[in-house]
Design an enzyme around this catalytic site. Structure first.
Site, PDB file in Angstrom:
ATOM      1  N   ASN A  13       0.806  -1.225   0.000  1.00  0.00           N
ATOM      2  CA  ASN A  13       0.000   0.000   0.000  1.00  0.00           C
ATOM      3  C   ASN A  13       0.839   1.274   0.000  1.00  0.00           C
ATOM      4  OD1 ASN A  13      -2.258  -1.518  -0.298  1.00  0.00           O
ATOM      5  ND2 ASN A  13      -2.783  -1.553   1.881  1.00  0.00           N
ATOM      6  N   ARG A  42     -17.026   0.607  -0.199  1.00  0.00           N
ATOM      7  CA  ARG A  42     -15.867   1.316  -0.724  1.00  0.00           C
ATOM      8  C   ARG A  42     -16.257   2.469  -1.649  1.00  0.00           C
ATOM      9  NH1 ARG A  42     -10.979  -2.778  -1.768  1.00  0.00           N
ATOM     10  NH2 ARG A  42      -9.867  -1.208  -0.587  1.00  0.00           N
ATOM     11  N   ASP A  54      -6.681  -4.697   7.763  1.00  0.00           N
ATOM     12  CA  ASP A  54      -6.053  -5.718   6.922  1.00  0.00           C
ATOM     13  C   ASP A  54      -5.496  -6.885   7.747  1.00  0.00           C
ATOM     14  OD1 ASP A  54      -6.691  -4.163   4.776  1.00  0.00           O
ATOM     15  OD2 ASP A  54      -4.695  -3.308   4.517  1.00  0.00           O
ATOM     16  N   ARG A 101      -1.722 -11.080  -5.312  1.00  0.00           N
ATOM     17  CA  ARG A 101      -1.930  -9.632  -5.447  1.00  0.00           C
ATOM     18  C   ARG A 101      -1.142  -8.862  -4.398  1.00  0.00           C
ATOM     19  NH1 ARG A 101      -7.896  -7.683  -5.969  1.00  0.00           N
ATOM     20  NH2 ARG A 101      -6.614  -5.813  -5.868  1.00  0.00           N
TER      21      ARG A 101
HETATM   22  N1  EPU Z   1     -14.737   5.596   2.857  1.00  0.00           N
HETATM   23  C1  EPU Z   1     -15.781   6.457   2.626  1.00  0.00           C
HETATM   24  N2  EPU Z   1     -15.726   7.291   1.543  1.00  0.00           N
HETATM   25  C2  EPU Z   1     -14.674   7.289   0.680  1.00  0.00           C
HETATM   26  C3  EPU Z   1     -13.601   6.417   0.914  1.00  0.00           C
HETATM   27  C4  EPU Z   1     -13.664   5.581   2.036  1.00  0.00           C
HETATM   28  O1  EPU Z   1     -16.767   6.476   3.359  1.00  0.00           O
HETATM   29  O2  EPU Z   1     -14.686   8.048  -0.281  1.00  0.00           O
HETATM   30  C5  EPU Z   1     -14.765   4.700   4.034  1.00  0.00           C
HETATM   31  C6  EPU Z   1     -14.760   3.223   3.639  1.00  0.00           C
HETATM   32  O3  EPU Z   1     -16.047   2.752   3.377  1.00  0.00           O
HETATM   33  C7  EPU Z   1     -14.146   2.598   4.865  1.00  0.00           C
HETATM   34  C8  EPU Z   1     -13.179   3.678   5.370  1.00  0.00           C
HETATM   35  O4  EPU Z   1     -13.566   4.887   4.748  1.00  0.00           O
HETATM   36  O5  EPU Z   1     -15.125   2.410   5.863  1.00  0.00           O
HETATM   37  C9  EPU Z   1     -11.737   3.406   5.098  1.00  0.00           C
HETATM   38  O6  EPU Z   1     -11.543   3.099   3.722  1.00  0.00           O
HETATM   39  P1  EPU Z   1     -10.279   3.655   2.956  1.00  0.00           P
HETATM   40  O7  EPU Z   1     -10.731   4.598   1.907  1.00  0.00           O
HETATM   41  O8  EPU Z   1      -9.240   4.111   3.915  1.00  0.00           O
HETATM   42  O9  EPU Z   1      -9.773   2.352   2.215  1.00  0.00           O
HETATM   43  P2  EPU Z   1      -8.997   2.374   0.842  1.00  0.00           P
HETATM   44  O10 EPU Z   1      -8.204   3.632   0.754  1.00  0.00           O
HETATM   45  O11 EPU Z   1      -9.904   2.007  -0.258  1.00  0.00           O
HETATM   46  C10 EPU Z   1      -6.784   1.302   1.762  1.00  0.00           C
HETATM   47  C11 EPU Z   1      -5.994   0.060   1.486  1.00  0.00           C
HETATM   48  C12 EPU Z   1      -6.780  -1.158   1.956  1.00  0.00           C
HETATM   49  C13 EPU Z   1      -7.061  -0.996   3.451  1.00  0.00           C
HETATM   50  C14 EPU Z   1      -7.766   0.336   3.739  1.00  0.00           C
HETATM   51  C15 EPU Z   1      -7.932   0.650   5.218  1.00  0.00           C
HETATM   52  C16 EPU Z   1      -4.694   0.725  -0.425  1.00  0.00           C
HETATM   53  C17 EPU Z   1      -4.405   0.564  -1.873  1.00  0.00           C
HETATM   54  N3  EPU Z   1      -5.697  -0.003   0.076  1.00  0.00           N
HETATM   55  O12 EPU Z   1      -8.008   1.153   1.045  1.00  0.00           O
HETATM   56  O13 EPU Z   1      -5.955  -2.272   1.752  1.00  0.00           O
HETATM   57  O14 EPU Z   1      -7.887  -2.041   3.907  1.00  0.00           O
HETATM   58  O15 EPU Z   1      -7.013   1.427   3.160  1.00  0.00           O
HETATM   59  O16 EPU Z   1      -6.696   0.712   5.829  1.00  0.00           O
HETATM   60  O17 EPU Z   1      -4.011   1.464   0.266  1.00  0.00           O
HETATM   61  C18 EPU Z   1      -5.476  -4.557   1.386  1.00  0.00           C
HETATM   62  O18 EPU Z   1      -4.276  -4.242   1.339  1.00  0.00           O
HETATM   63  O19 EPU Z   1      -5.860  -5.762   1.404  1.00  0.00           O
HETATM   64  C19 EPU Z   1      -6.489  -3.501   1.420  1.00  0.00           C
HETATM   65  C20 EPU Z   1      -7.780  -3.745   1.192  1.00  0.00           C
END
Ligand code: EPU
Length: 417
Positions: free
Chosen positions: A22, A121, A304, A397
């Protein structure tokens, strides 16, 4: 692809942790800010990296592996063309092209990203943040069309401390006129790693690792050289494997300061380990106790690692509460563990109770997302008999050669195409 695992082999030895998935995914996207050459070390050889690079190549990026774990990228000839829908659907992190493309060009079309199905998401925080910087956006049935006539720095308040939304807004704000402050920014170690990379490119960013990040915009960025931080989730996965299987394993090349709350929680469960600056030596002899596992944004227990704690709970005495506060579809792996003999009560989309210790038995099970897959591999390694895990290519992945690493410490695991 399927993994066939014969459980209860003696595991012992050393596992080296890979560079953080990440971190590298946003860093690959961030190279778009510059016309010059970027060299990145400690890049994990995982399929999400391959997909990000394929997307970058498809829009004119020049990408080469210049060492086993070294990437050299030049985006001098990048074209502002739409991204390939099929590639973007392969991973959620393709959303990270949004910020850098808008930093470099005035319009961008992002097909709806795919990725692990772990919850809703949404992209609202990304789009609201970019709108605050002066973007207009429209959602068409299959994509987001975003454009602007010059980005302007401002205060951006995130309702959720979203990791990738914070990263997108930081990358766009780097090229905005004036100063941007992100309030309720994500402070995960990989966000700081991206900030360090952007700083190496010449960006002016302060407040990284806190919930308020300030970015002073600029109109030129140079090339950069950077080494990706070790992956805390990779590290946590192998530490929990060692504890669950009561094995003597050293996990090395890690940043323990990124895992303090995880380690403290494990200690409260009775985990036995020694640590030095870059390694942790696990040698579990005593019994483990149940715990309350509540996922939180950094520095809390990362979502995670939640499925890994779930499998550890099957080996701990008492009833553990697994409370997944971030995502609403991240407990599905528990049904697979139940098939193997775990005692599980799923109370709602976010909460489950796991009572242990229970012996696990080899079964045919299916992996539905990356971290669920890792927890099933741990379950299979501690189970009696043979387990087959279908859909195991998902593990590639995010885990570099997991089957080879595990074989090296004594696991019986084969890959069947
Ligand atoms: N959320 C919102 N609105 C948005 C974006 C997110 O409400 O526009 C909410 C989501 O629904 C969730 C929370 O915010 O409840 C956190 O989600 P976040 O956006 O932080 O997740 P992400 O950025 O899509 C990254 C990692 C994930 C990891 C999460 C949380 C990357 C590429 N992915 O995802 O990694 O689970 O942060 O730490 O950085 C993994 O590596 O297996 C993985 C899924």
């Amino acid at each position: 692809m399927r993994f066939r695992i014969n459980g209860q082999q003696k595991l012992t030895g050393t596992i080296r942790v890979s560079g953080a998935k990440n971190s590298i995914l946003p860093i690959i996207a961030a190279t778009i800010l510059s016309n010059e050459v970027c060299v990145i070390d400690n890049v994990p050889r995982i399929s999400d990296v391959d997909t990000m690079l394929e997307i970058l190549r498809s829009v004119g990026g020049s990408v080469a592996w210049t060492g086993g774990h070294q990437l050299t990228i030049s985006n001098k000839n990048l074209e502002p063309q739409p991204l390939d829908m099929k590639l973007v659907k392969r991973l959620r992190a393709s959303v990270l092209f949004l910020g850098p493309f808008l930093a470099r060009f005035q319009s961008f079309r992002l097909p709806e990203p795919g990725g692990c199905i772990i919850g809703n998401r949404p992209l609202d925080s990304h789009l609201e943040g970019l709108s605050a910087l002066g973007c207009r956006w429209e959602r068409t049935p299959e994509s987001y069309e975003v454009s602007h006539k010059g980005l302007r720095g401002t205060d951006v308040v995130l309702r959720e401390a979203s990791v990738t939304a914070t990263e997108n807004i930081i990358m766009a704000a780097c090229a905005a006129r004036g100063t941007t402050r992100i309030i309720n920014a994500a402070s995960e170690p990989h966000v700081q790693d991206l900030i360090d990379f952007l700083t190496n490119m010449g960006a002016d960013i302060s407040g990284g690792s806190t919930s308020t990040v300030t970015i002073k915009g600029s109109d030129s960025f140079g090339g950069a050289r950077h080494t990706v931080i070790p992956d805390p989730i990779d590290a946590g996965t192998y530490i929990i494997l060692a504890l669950a299987s009561k094995s003597k394993i050293t996990v090395t090349d890690i940043r323990l300061d990124h895992l303090e709350v995880v380690l403290e929680t494990l200690r409260s469960m009775g985990a036995e380990f020694d640590r030095d600056e870059r390694s942790i030596m696990i040698n579990q002899t005593g019994t483990l106790k149940a715990a309350k596992i509540e996922t939180r944004i950094y520095p809390g227990i990362p979502t995670d690692l939640q499925p890994l704690f779930g499998v550890l709970a099957t080996q701990a005495h008492g009833t553990s509460l697994i409370h997944e506060t971030l995502f609403e579809s991240r407990l599905g792996y528990l049904s697979e563990l139940e098939k193997m003999g775990a005692s599980v009560l799923i109370s709602d989309a976010h909460r489950a109770y796991v009572t242990g210790p229970t012996p696990l038995n080899g079964r045919a099970i299916v992996c539905r997302d990356l971290r669920a897959g890792a927890s099933l591999v741990v379950a299979a390694l501690i189970a009696s008999g043979e387990t087959t895990i279908e859909n195991a290519q998902i593990l590639d992945r995010g885990y570099e050669k997991i089957d080879e690493h595990l074989s090296e410490i004594g696991a019986s695991i084969t890959r069947e195409e």
